[in-house]
Design a protein around this motif. Sequence first.
Motif, PDB file in Angstrom:
ATOM      1  N   LYS A  93      37.420  34.600  42.102  1.00 53.96           N
ATOM      2  CA  LYS A  93      37.681  36.017  41.858  1.00 53.96           C
ATOM      3  C   LYS A  93      38.148  36.229  40.418  1.00 53.96           C
ATOM      4  O   LYS A  93      38.506  35.280  39.716  1.00 53.96           O
ATOM      5  N   MET A  94      38.177  37.497  40.012  1.00 49.43           N
ATOM      6  CA  MET A  94      38.712  37.869  38.707  1.00 49.43           C
ATOM      7  C   MET A  94      40.067  38.529  38.890  1.00 49.43           C
ATOM      8  O   MET A  94      40.275  39.287  39.850  1.00 49.43           O
ATOM      9  N   ILE A  95      40.981  38.241  37.980  1.00 49.11           N
ATOM     10  CA  ILE A  95      42.304  38.872  38.023  1.00 49.11           C
ATOM     11  C   ILE A  95      42.177  40.353  37.655  1.00 49.11           C
ATOM     12  O   ILE A  95      41.559  40.709  36.647  1.00 49.11           O
ATOM     13  N   THR A  96      42.769  41.198  38.495  1.00 53.16           N
ATOM     14  CA  THR A  96      42.726  42.648  38.256  1.00 53.16           C
ATOM     15  C   THR A  96      44.109  43.290  38.361  1.00 53.16           C
ATOM     16  O   THR A  96      44.225  44.504  38.206  1.00 53.16           O
ATOM     17  N   SER A  97      45.152  42.504  38.628  1.00 54.77           N
ATOM     18  CA  SER A  97      46.474  43.098  38.840  1.00 54.77           C
ATOM     19  C   SER A  97      47.553  42.314  38.106  1.00 54.77           C
ATOM     20  O   SER A  97      47.391  41.133  37.776  1.00 54.77           O
ATOM     21  N   GLU A 126      48.719  39.287  40.133  1.00 54.28           N
ATOM     22  CA  GLU A 126      47.880  38.099  39.966  1.00 54.28           C
ATOM     23  C   GLU A 126      48.206  37.385  38.648  1.00 54.28           C
ATOM     24  O   GLU A 126      48.127  36.149  38.573  1.00 54.28           O
ATOM     25  N   CYS A 127      48.576  38.130  37.613  1.00 55.43           N
ATOM     26  CA  CYS A 127      48.981  37.515  36.342  1.00 55.43           C
ATOM     27  C   CYS A 127      50.257  36.693  36.521  1.00 55.43           C
ATOM     28  O   CYS A 127      50.436  35.659  35.873  1.00 55.43           O
ATOM     29  N   PHE A 177      47.916  40.972  31.287  1.00 48.02           N
ATOM     30  CA  PHE A 177      47.386  42.149  31.980  1.00 48.02           C
ATOM     31  C   PHE A 177      46.891  43.195  30.977  1.00 48.02           C
ATOM     32  O   PHE A 177      45.848  43.836  31.194  1.00 48.02           O
ATOM     33  N   ILE A 197      43.560  42.050  29.746  1.00 53.33           N
ATOM     34  CA  ILE A 197      42.560  42.225  30.797  1.00 53.33           C
ATOM     35  C   ILE A 197      42.146  43.695  30.896  1.00 53.33           C
ATOM     36  O   ILE A 197      40.956  44.030  30.958  1.00 53.33           O
ATOM     37  N   GLU A 198      43.136  44.586  30.896  1.00 52.77           N
ATOM     38  CA  GLU A 198      42.828  46.018  30.991  1.00 52.77           C
ATOM     39  C   GLU A 198      42.030  46.507  29.788  1.00 52.77           C
ATOM     40  O   GLU A 198      41.199  47.409  29.910  1.00 52.77           O
ATOM     41  N   GLY A 203      39.810  44.870  28.197  1.00 48.67           N
ATOM     42  CA  GLY A 203      38.472  44.293  28.196  1.00 48.67           C
ATOM     43  C   GLY A 203      38.307  43.106  27.276  1.00 48.67           C
ATOM     44  O   GLY A 203      37.223  42.512  27.209  1.00 48.67           O
ATOM     45  N   ASN A 228      38.862  38.257  30.318  1.00 46.19           N
ATOM     46  CA  ASN A 228      38.602  38.150  31.757  1.00 46.19           C
ATOM     47  C   ASN A 228      39.211  36.837  32.229  1.00 46.19           C
ATOM     48  O   ASN A 228      39.053  35.810  31.553  1.00 46.19           O
TER      49      ASN A 228
END
Length: 267
Positions: A130-134, A137-138, A166, A169-170, A172, A175
């Motif tokens: 999966k990819m970290i999105t939160s 998760e970080c 984070f 990641i936000e 861009g 990833n």
Amino acid sequence: MSKQQMQIKLMVKKEYDLAAEFLRTDLELNALIIEDLTEEHMMVYGGYLNTHLNAILMIYPEKIYYYSPDINFPLGEFALIIRETGIRKIVGKKELVEEFKCHFQMDLESDSFMLRYEGSKDFQASKGVKMITSLEECRKLYDLFMNVDEYKMIGPNEDFFANDHFQNIESGKLNVFYKAVEGTMVSTAGVFIESSRTAIIVGVATPPVHRRKGYASEVIRAICQKLANEEKAIYLFYNNPDAGKLYKQLGFYEAAKWKVLGISAHS
């Protein structure tokens, strides 16, 4: 060489297209560098032989990149420029960067390999990656890194690490992929999106207790599948022989030997 006219000069912005064209003559090596010419903080010096651009010195805030197709290009004037900047790190293709060793006293030498992906776009990636999105998760990513010796230098500030990751990641820029088993992160790798054409795999990490189970391979396959289908050139750097074997099995090949020189403050 002595009969040729040599000139070193600071290039102006309107000459950066020429610098980019020059770097593209070895695109495999310089693909990650060319986009940096668009950054405002760059200073670029060109080395000319008989009016033809034959070497380039790119000065970043924290490092210097050198490139020339001619290993015998005279480096004396470039060395003076480097000394005047006060910057103490030179990076680039090993056989080129090593030529600076006769001009400076070194505190550090680090060798690694630059790999580029040329494998399949069509293999079946693991559904468990999966990819970290939160932000949460970080925080779990921080816990994973704290169980891997080479990443413990990150330090004890979990909040800073999690928030910084984070934000990247936000935005861009980054990833981060991971494999989880029963809710626990067991392997991870990140990708810095350098440009619309290139990306670098970074932060490959698996705690010792979870190694030799194929988890890292699953994560890297997932990354390569996604990025190759986006037509990005995928790079990574390594200096661990065991890791190198894994990467080559996954479809990477050696694009260049890489060198980092740390210049002594006494030079």
